[in-house]
Design a protein around this motif. Structure first.
Motif: not given
Length: 320
Positions: A291-312
């Motif tokens: 999954l890709e992290l949502n964008e937020y105003n005023g926040i910079y998300i580093p490249e390494k944290n932009r995607n997260i692996e989940v098991e569902v």
């Protein structure tokens, strides 16, 4: 009669000088006579390579090009002085198309008293191919980001794509050009130049057998610093999925992330979410998703944290 001893002495002196001269000539001739020696394992220099490149051609597999050998003649002292200076070269400028070529080597000897007496290597074989080109993405990998306790660093390259040229077998392996930047202690707005590292599409090291030609040897990157903040990461299941499926989150690759505060609006953000997209293909059972992290105003998300692996664990709800 009194002059005879003097004449005898003079004659003896003349004979002695003559004998000494003959002996000197003999020693000189025998000690520094003309002789031949073989000079082997000469690396072959390629002349006219730039002209060949201008035609869209290049020599491949240079490491397999055979060494050259030549026999040179001269006096011992002269031979010793030039043995390590003999050079062999071939001229590529006359080649007009791809193929195999056997080229006659030229031997250069930096002496007017030593010359080639025998060419042991009559030809040197080279393989010539058409140059293959490809445009690849430029990516940045930050090093030691965790050591920068106060800031999250955004590293922006001056170029996002570059063109590489070379042998087809090598170019097809290249997926991206990676810039490795140490951000442990950088200044805001600082620009540095970084040599690109060619990797496959997954960021793995590749073996390159021939030369790679690129319009740039280094790429400038600018570092922008944002105050660091740690926030919680939550997984968001949209209403449409919750309505049709029972969704159980088993695991996620991280539950907190360091982000950068760009403006005041970002200071109040304590939670960022990663959402399932409507376009994602959902399969029942235990499945892993990126999954890709949502964008937020005023926040910079580093490249390494932009995607997260989940098991569902996903099960379809029964309709009564």
């Amino acid at each position: 009669m009194k002059d005879k001893p003097s004449q005898l002495k003079l004659f003896q002196k003349i004979v002695s000088v003559f004998a000494a001269l003959v002996l000197w000539l003999f020693v000189t001739y025998t000690e520094d006579a003309l002789m031949d020696i073989n000079v082997n394992s000469l690396s072959v220099n390629m002349v006219g390579e730039q002209k060949l490149l201008s035609k869209g051609l290049m020599v491949v597999d240079k490491n397999s090009v055979e060494k050259a050998s030549v026999t040179i003649r001269g006096r011992r002292g002269d031979l010793i002085s030039v043995m390590d200076s003999v050079r062999a070269s071939i001229d590529l400028s006359g080649i007009e198309s791809a193929g195999h070529y056997d080229l006659t080597p030229v031997f250069d000897i930096p002496s007017s008293t030593v010359y080639v007496s025998k060419r042991n290597t009559l030809s040197v074989g080279v393989e010539v191919e058409k140059i293959f080109d490809k445009t690849i993405d430029v990516s940045v990998v930050q090093g030691n980001a965790d050591k920068n306790k106060n800031y999250v660093v955004e590293t922006t390259p001056a170029l996002d794509k570059i063109k590489v040229r070379g042998a087809k077998e090598d170019i097809l392996k290249i997926g991206r050009a990676t810039l490795y930047v140490d951000v442990s202690s950088v200044a805001d707005g600082e620009e540095v130049s970084v040599a690109p590292v060619f990797e496959d599409a997954n960021g793995e090291k590749i073996d390159i057998f021939n030369e790679i030609y690129c319009d740039v040897s280094e790429i400038g990157v600018v570092n922008t610093l944002y105050p660091k903040k740690s926030v919680d990461v939550k997984i968001d299941f949209p209403y449409e999925l919750n309505e049709k499926y029972s969704l159980e989150l088993i695991s996620q690759s991280f539950d907190k992330a360091d982000v950068g505060i760009i403006s005041e609006s970002g200071e109040g953000v304590n939670i960022i979410k990663a959402s399932f997209k409507h376009s994602m293909r959902i399969t029942q059972g235990k499945q892993k998703y990126t999954l890709e992290l949502n964008e937020y105003n005023g926040i910079y998300i580093p490249e390494k944290n932009r995607n997260i692996e989940v098991e569902v664990n996903i099960t379809e709800k029964s309709i009564d």
